[in-house]
Design an enzyme around this catalytic site. Structure first.
Site, PDB file in Angstrom:
ATOM      1  N   ARG A  47       0.832  -1.212   0.000  1.00 53.72           N
ATOM      2  CA  ARG A  47       0.000   0.000   0.000  1.00 53.72           C
ATOM      3  C   ARG A  47       0.864   1.258   0.000  1.00 53.72           C
ATOM      4  O   ARG A  47       0.501   2.271  -0.570  1.00 53.72           O
ATOM      5  CB  ARG A  47      -0.981  -0.006   1.185  1.00 53.72           C
ATOM      6  CG  ARG A  47      -1.853   1.245   1.278  1.00 53.72           C
ATOM      7  CD  ARG A  47      -3.131   1.078   2.112  1.00 53.72           C
ATOM      8  NE  ARG A  47      -2.936   0.274   3.293  1.00 53.72           N
ATOM      9  CZ  ARG A  47      -2.261   0.661   4.390  1.00 53.72           C
ATOM     10  NH1 ARG A  47      -1.715   1.868   4.436  1.00 53.72           N
ATOM     11  NH2 ARG A  47      -2.101  -0.156   5.409  1.00 53.72           N
ATOM     12  N   TYR A  99     -17.256  17.693 -14.295  1.00 52.08           N
ATOM     13  CA  TYR A  99     -17.687  16.291 -14.347  1.00 52.08           C
ATOM     14  C   TYR A  99     -18.725  16.079 -13.247  1.00 52.08           C
ATOM     15  O   TYR A  99     -18.499  16.457 -12.104  1.00 52.08           O
ATOM     16  CB  TYR A  99     -16.464  15.391 -14.156  1.00 52.08           C
ATOM     17  CG  TYR A  99     -16.774  13.915 -14.190  1.00 52.08           C
ATOM     18  CD1 TYR A  99     -17.234  13.320 -15.355  1.00 52.08           C
ATOM     19  CD2 TYR A  99     -16.594  13.126 -13.068  1.00 52.08           C
ATOM     20  CE1 TYR A  99     -17.512  11.963 -15.391  1.00 52.08           C
ATOM     21  CE2 TYR A  99     -16.870  11.768 -13.096  1.00 52.08           C
ATOM     22  CZ  TYR A  99     -17.338  11.193 -14.261  1.00 52.08           C
ATOM     23  OH  TYR A  99     -17.613   9.860 -14.291  1.00 52.08           O
ATOM     24  N   ASP A 171      -8.395  19.345 -14.102  1.00 49.74           N
ATOM     25  CA  ASP A 171      -8.762  17.998 -14.548  1.00 49.74           C
ATOM     26  C   ASP A 171      -8.406  17.951 -16.033  1.00 49.74           C
ATOM     27  O   ASP A 171      -9.095  18.526 -16.880  1.00 49.74           O
ATOM     28  CB  ASP A 171     -10.265  17.756 -14.304  1.00 49.74           C
ATOM     29  CG  ASP A 171     -10.720  16.356 -14.750  1.00 49.74           C
ATOM     30  OD1 ASP A 171     -10.023  15.738 -15.571  1.00 49.74           O
ATOM     31  OD2 ASP A 171     -11.790  15.912 -14.283  1.00 49.74           O
TER      32      ASP A 171
END
Ligand code: PLP
Length: 374
Positions: A47, A99, A171
């Site tokens: 992780r 979005y 983005d």
């Protein structure tokens, strides 16, 4: 080195133990300690870090001209980490056509944690200036936007945000670093749904954040990535790194084909409007021509009538696939209003296309046939 060369090589070396030119996929979740207790490989636990993820993050940082990157299990996990790096009372200014799940996260999830936000027409600098508050910490930019392909001037937005003491995140999913490099235009962060053009083959769900500098904000994003654990899997990182190798040539193909399709649709009597920044008629054309090195593979168009006529057209297509998402080799078409649901801003007669890598004349033939009955 040039972008094409970096896309092939950044973060990739032949494997030192086997000589394998294509990198192995490291599935191990744990890494051995040396007898003295150190971790000579630099890896401890899956992780925290993984060789495939580290190679991908290095590549993404290089392609976006950033200092560091963090890879996530989806674009929305990346977006969420950015919001989680802010504090209660901080204000986010977002585009009114961001979005739709980005708007949902701000409105339904992070509002409950005290993160404030407002939406604005991000292409209107006077409106942006008026909407900035003393508590605005982040200005969210998404360009070209969904589904009308509106174009935001990144450098001008950065100037406004800086004056207000806010940082800017872009983005960059629809443009890809091949066509727009927001960090070079002054943005602080780039967010990607790497599910789309970077992966490029409709087979990996993933996201990323790239930062211009490795500062306190990025370190908080890194902490969310590792501690909250929405990391990209080794196989996803491997697929992404493979997809990126052909990104420059795919983006050239997508842009060229979308332009041909847009020109065809623009002349068709059953089509009332075409939204593509490569067309001179598009309101964002001038900014796009300055800010982008190509106009990309996304376009939308409106047919005479409404939902029934738009849906009817998609039902007559034989080559183009009726599906959401974008950035793969196959051309996709979708009725955006019905995908987004009740709060959509998409016109009912609008169809959104991700123009793929098929021969553009075949796409045009398919559209021409489906439009005949319209
Ligand atoms: C798809 C998309 C997202 C969301 O990314 P996921 O990988 O689906 O989580 C965010 N922004 C834009 C512009 C997108 O197209």
């Amino acid at each position: 080195m040039r972008f094409e060369t970096l896309a092939v090589h950044a973060g990739l070396e032949p494997d030192p133990t086997t000589g394998a030119v294509t990198p192995p996929i490291h599935l191990s979740t744990t890494f051995e300690r040396a007898p003295d207790g150190t971790f000579p490989s630099g890896y401890i636990y899956g992780r925290d870090a993984n060789p495939n993820r580290r190679a991908l993050e290095h590549c993404l940082a290089v392609l976006e001209a950033g200092a560091v990157a963090a890879a996530f299990s989806s674009g929305m996990a990346a977006t969420s980490a950015i919001f989680q790096a802010l504090a209660p009372g901080d204000h986010v200014l977002a585009p009114d056509d961001a979005y739709y799940i980005t708007r949902k996260l701000l409105g339904e999830v992070y509002a409950r944690w005290g993160l404030e936000h407002a939406t604005v027409d991000m292409t209107d600098s006077a409106a942006v200036a008026a909407a900035l508050r003393p508590t605005t910490r982040l200005v969210w930019v998404e360009t070209p936007s969904n589904p009308l392909l509106r174009v935001t001037d990144i450098a001008a937005t950065v100037t406004l945000a800086r004056k207000a003491g806010a940082r800017v995140v872009c983005d960059n999913t629809w443009a890809s670093p091949m066509l727009t490099r927001p960090l070079e235009l002054g943005a602080d962060l780039v967010m990607h749904s790497t599910t789309k053009y970077l992966g490029g083959h409709s087979d990996v769900l993933s996201g990323a954040v790239v930062a211009r500098v490795d500062d306190d904000l990025f370190q908080r994003i890194r902490t969310v990535q590792i501690a909250a654990g929405g990391v990209a899997s080794p196989f996803d990182c491997w697929l992404l790194r493979r997809g990126i190798r052909s990104l420059p040539y795919r983006m050239r193909g997508h842009s060229e084909h979308a332009m041909a399709v847009a020109r065809f649709l623009e002349r068709h009597p059953a089509v009332t409007r075409v939204h593509y920044p490569g067309l001179e008629s598009h309101p964002g054309h001038t900014v796009a021509a300055r800010q982008m090195t190509g106009f990309g593979g996304m376009l939308s168009f409106e047919v005479r009538g409404g939902r029934a006529e738009a849906m009817g057209l998609t039902g007559r297509l034989q080559l183009i696939t009726r599906a959401t998402s974008l950035g793969g080799p196959e051309t996709l078409i979708e009725h955006r209003a019905s995908v987004e649901g009740a709060h959509t801003r998409a016109p009912e007669g609008l169809l959104r296309m991700s123009v793929g890598l098929e021969h553009p004349d075949d796409l045009i033939d398919d559209l021409a046939h489906a439009l005949e009955a319209a």
